[in-house]
Design an enzyme around this catalytic site. Structure first.
Site, PDB file in Angstrom:
ATOM      1  N   GLU A 146      35.781  44.398  48.614  1.00 24.34           N
ATOM      2  CA  GLU A 146      36.880  45.239  48.065  1.00 24.34           C
ATOM      3  C   GLU A 146      37.496  46.338  49.209  1.00 24.34           C
ATOM      4  O   GLU A 146      37.178  47.569  48.823  1.00 24.34           O
ATOM      5  CB  GLU A 146      35.794  46.289  47.204  1.00 24.34           C
ATOM      6  CG  GLU A 146      35.217  45.252  46.016  1.00 24.34           C
ATOM      7  CD  GLU A 146      34.423  45.881  44.951  1.00 24.34           C
ATOM      8  OE1 GLU A 146      34.168  47.245  45.098  1.00 24.34           O
ATOM      9  OE2 GLU A 146      34.045  45.115  44.007  1.00 24.34           O
TER      10      GLU A 146
ATOM     11  N   ASN B 262      36.064  39.360  50.023  1.00 25.14           N
ATOM     12  CA  ASN B 262      35.927  39.599  48.745  1.00 25.14           C
ATOM     13  C   ASN B 262      36.449  40.607  48.105  1.00 25.14           C
ATOM     14  O   ASN B 262      36.422  41.720  48.647  1.00 25.14           O
ATOM     15  CB  ASN B 262      34.250  39.406  48.462  1.00 25.14           C
ATOM     16  CG  ASN B 262      33.888  39.024  47.074  1.00 25.14           C
ATOM     17  OD1 ASN B 262      34.494  38.059  46.633  1.00 25.14           O
ATOM     18  ND2 ASN B 262      33.118  39.759  46.541  1.00 25.14           N
TER      19      ASN B 262
ATOM     20  N   HIS C 158      36.405  39.118  37.631  1.00 24.96           N
ATOM     21  CA  HIS C 158      35.672  40.120  36.584  1.00 24.96           C
ATOM     22  C   HIS C 158      37.082  40.027  35.418  1.00 24.96           C
ATOM     23  O   HIS C 158      37.809  41.047  35.579  1.00 24.96           O
ATOM     24  CB  HIS C 158      35.329  41.526  37.092  1.00 24.96           C
ATOM     25  CG  HIS C 158      34.033  41.094  37.787  1.00 24.96           C
ATOM     26  ND1 HIS C 158      32.728  40.776  37.345  1.00 24.96           N
ATOM     27  CD2 HIS C 158      33.862  41.759  39.246  1.00 24.96           C
ATOM     28  CE1 HIS C 158      31.917  40.777  38.459  1.00 24.96           C
ATOM     29  NE2 HIS C 158      32.630  41.313  39.484  1.00 24.96           N
TER      30      HIS C 158
ATOM     31  N   GLU D 168      32.837  36.106  41.191  1.00 28.79           N
ATOM     32  CA  GLU D 168      31.765  36.925  40.445  1.00 28.79           C
ATOM     33  C   GLU D 168      32.373  36.591  39.003  1.00 28.79           C
ATOM     34  O   GLU D 168      32.501  37.854  38.388  1.00 28.79           O
ATOM     35  CB  GLU D 168      31.899  38.246  40.874  1.00 28.79           C
ATOM     36  CG  GLU D 168      31.297  38.555  42.143  1.00 28.79           C
ATOM     37  CD  GLU D 168      31.466  39.895  42.699  1.00 28.79           C
ATOM     38  OE1 GLU D 168      31.444  40.847  41.840  1.00 28.79           O
ATOM     39  OE2 GLU D 168      31.189  40.317  43.946  1.00 28.79           O
TER      40      GLU D 168
ATOM     41  N   ASP E 262      33.201  36.501  35.249  1.00 27.71           N
ATOM     42  CA  ASP E 262      32.570  36.931  33.964  1.00 27.71           C
ATOM     43  C   ASP E 262      33.856  37.218  33.122  1.00 27.71           C
ATOM     44  O   ASP E 262      35.142  37.762  33.550  1.00 27.71           O
ATOM     45  CB  ASP E 262      31.534  38.124  33.880  1.00 27.71           C
ATOM     46  CG  ASP E 262      31.885  39.253  34.641  1.00 27.71           C
ATOM     47  OD1 ASP E 262      33.054  39.665  34.962  1.00 27.71           O
ATOM     48  OD2 ASP E 262      30.855  39.838  34.821  1.00 27.71           O
TER      49      ASP E 262
HETATM   50  C1  XIL Z   1      27.243  45.207  40.463  1.00 28.53           C
HETATM   51  C2  XIL Z   1      25.928  44.796  40.009  1.00 28.53           C
HETATM   52  O1  XIL Z   1      25.850  43.500  38.932  1.00 28.53           O
HETATM   53  C3  XIL Z   1      24.945  45.697  39.222  1.00 28.53           C
HETATM   54  O2  XIL Z   1      23.655  45.512  38.936  1.00 28.53           O
HETATM   55  C4  XIL Z   1      24.955  47.057  40.032  1.00 28.53           C
HETATM   56  O3  XIL Z   1      24.446  48.022  39.247  1.00 28.53           O
HETATM   57  C5  XIL Z   1      26.384  47.506  40.376  1.00 28.53           C
HETATM   58  O4  XIL Z   1      27.130  46.196  41.414  1.00 28.53           O
HETATM   59  N1  XIL Z   1      31.709  43.646  42.289  1.00 28.53           N
HETATM   60  C6  XIL Z   1      30.753  43.475  43.396  1.00 28.53           C
HETATM   61  C7  XIL Z   1      29.262  43.306  42.853  1.00 28.53           C
HETATM   62  O5  XIL Z   1      30.975  43.079  44.531  1.00 28.53           O
HETATM   63  O6  XIL Z   1      28.428  43.696  43.886  1.00 28.53           O
HETATM   64  C8  XIL Z   1      29.090  44.160  41.765  1.00 28.53           C
HETATM   65  O7  XIL Z   1      27.743  43.974  41.491  1.00 28.53           O
HETATM   66  C9  XIL Z   1      29.915  44.169  40.689  1.00 28.53           C
HETATM   67  C10 XIL Z   1      31.430  44.316  40.953  1.00 28.53           C
END
Ligand code: XIL
Length: 451
Positions: A160, A201, A237, A265, A267
């Site tokens: 990020e 990422n 996400h 990641e 979802d």
């Molecule tokens: C999230 C985890 O899933 C949670 O359990 C934690 O509280 C916060 O982080 N982007 C990322 C991940 O790169 O590391 C994050 O994971 C979600 C957003």
């Protein structure tokens, strides 16, 4: 002598373990026969999931091991987890996940080395010179990457780094070290494990936009400078119905730069409660993301950020949203699971299940003249605000008493309505009520319908 009405032990055991009939709704979901990891492998892809180490047993462990060919520790490898106190390390969850992956012939994506979030407080609260920061970061990367050398397929080295407008995010690292921290981190990681694929990422970089273009320009420039960069991670996400139209085009432009792409990641969150229309849209969304990756040779991995709604960061991070993963909270595959399978060339013959509430009847104990029964009403992809469970006794059984429901029997017909406090059955939840009844001769299990 045993009374002829007393069931034998074996018979009683059979009754006690008998699961009642699923009567309402459209049936339970079934995972496709071919595991996702095998479907993905046939397409030359890897399918992964984020995991929580402590949950890797029982059904959660079975699904993680059987369906996925890559694991990403959801939190276990973050700096705040591995070095909560300066110089004192806790690798237990990370080690556990790596061992599980090795035992199940899975890759591990290391996540993540350089980030503005989930850092230990000793690090964020310290006041460091630029030189100190640089050596702290170098040590961190060398220690962690070195510990897992040879065991990590890919590292999310930098997480990020960008703002939405494509400028660098103001972080401990950018403010202390300048934009060169990205190249330094990649170089240090490469020195510690030359075989690991190194990624940058980020989120909101799935479509072509200012942020993904900044990432594109950075990768291009790192490649030109000979900095070891192997891939970009698109977190993905996503919000229901909002898969960017330019996803595949964006993946392709990174591939054309000569780097791999991973969906890291994935979802797809929806406003709760879930319903069958939303779940069908979610299936389409998962399918189109996986299909976009499948269409580009250099898109190597699709990883979901938790495979079950019971292990998702969404509900606590985005209040009112949830149901973002391919399995529900009870580990039943959702339509989204089938969407993934279909995009990977899996059978489309399994109809995507629609949401349903079902009732299961069982006998929990039985004696000469009586028995105790229970009915559990469970919802998946649907919910109830009140309910009535109806059945017809087949052999003259007669209810004598009920709890957690109001039951009325007329002849053989029984109708049990919710009590004042348990009418609501949420999506992914269940309610159970019980009763005593008399029986003689036989005690067959009835079929329960919900009305
Ligand atoms: C999230 C985890 O899933 C949670 O359990 C934690 O509280 C916060 O982080 N982007 C990322 C991940 O790169 O590391 C994050 O994971 C979600 C957003």
């Amino acid at each position: 002598m045993r009374s002829s009405r007393t069931p034998s032990r074996a018979c009683l055991a059979a009754l006690v373990t008998a699961v009642g009939l699923f009567a309402a709704g459209t049936g339970t979901a079934h995972a496709a026969d071919t595991p996702l990891r095998d479907l993905a492998a046939a397409k030359g892809k890897v399918i992964g999931t984020a995991v929580t180490g402590s949950k890797l047993t029982g059904t959660y462990g079975d699904i993680a091991g059987a369906q996925f060919s890559s694991l990403t520790p959801g939190n276990a490898m973050k700096w705040g987890t591995v070095e909560p106190t300066q110089g004192s390390f806790n690798w237990s969850e990370a080690d556990q996940i790596v061992a599980f992956a090795q035992a199940h012939n899975q890759q591990v994506r290391g996540h993540t080395l350089v980030w503005h979030s989930q850092n230990p407080s000793w690090l964020t609260n310290g006041s460091w010179t630029s030189a100190q920061l640089g050596s702290l970061l170098q040590n961190h990367i060398s220690t962690e990457v070195g510990r897992y050398k040879g065991k990590i397929a890919a590292w999310d080295v930098v997480n990020e780094p960008f703002n939405e407008d494509g400028t660098y995010r103001s972080t401990l690292w950018y403010n202390g070290l300048g934009s060169g921290y990205v190249a330094s981190a990649l170089t240090w990681a490469h020195a510690a494990d030359p075989d690991a694929k190194l990624y940058i990422n980020d989120y909101n970089v799935e479509g072509v936009n200012a942020k993904s273009t900044a990432l594109y320009n950075l990768v291009k420039s790192l490649k030109q400078q000979g900095v070891p960069i192997d891939g970009v991670g698109l977190q993905a996400h996503l919000i229901l119905g909002q898969v960017p139209a330019t996803l595949q085009q964006n993946i392709q432009r990174f591939a054309d730069l000569g780097v791999d792409v991973a969906i890291t990641e994935l979802d797809v969150r929806m406003a709760l409660p879930a319903d069958s229309t939303k779940l069908a849209q979610q299936a389409a969304d998962f399918k189109s993301v996986v299909a976009a990756c499948a269409a580009v040779a250099r898109c190597v991995n699709v990883t979901v950020w938790g495979f079950t709604d019971s292990d998702s960061w969404v509900p606590s991070t985005f209040p009112g949203y949830g149901a973002a993963t391919p399995y529900d909270e009870n580990y039943a595959p959702k339509p989204a699971y089938h969407g993934i399978a279909e995009a990977l060339g899996g059978s489309t013959t399994t109809p995507p299940p629609t949401g349903a509430c079902t009732a299961a009847y069982s006998v929990t104990s039985q004696w000469n003249t009586g028995f105790t029964g229970q009915v559990t009403i469970s919802c998946s992809g649907a919910s109830l605000s009140s309910w009535k469970a109806n059945w017809t006794f087949g052999a003259g059984q007669q209810i004598t008493q009920a709890w957690n429901a109001t039951c009325a029997q007329s002849g053989a017909a029984v109708s049990c309505a919710n009590a004042s406090y348990n009418g609501s059955v949420p999506d992914g939840g269940s309610v159970t009520f019980g009763f005593n009844a008399s029986w003689s001769g036989s005690n067959p299990l009835p079929t329960v319908t919900l009305g």
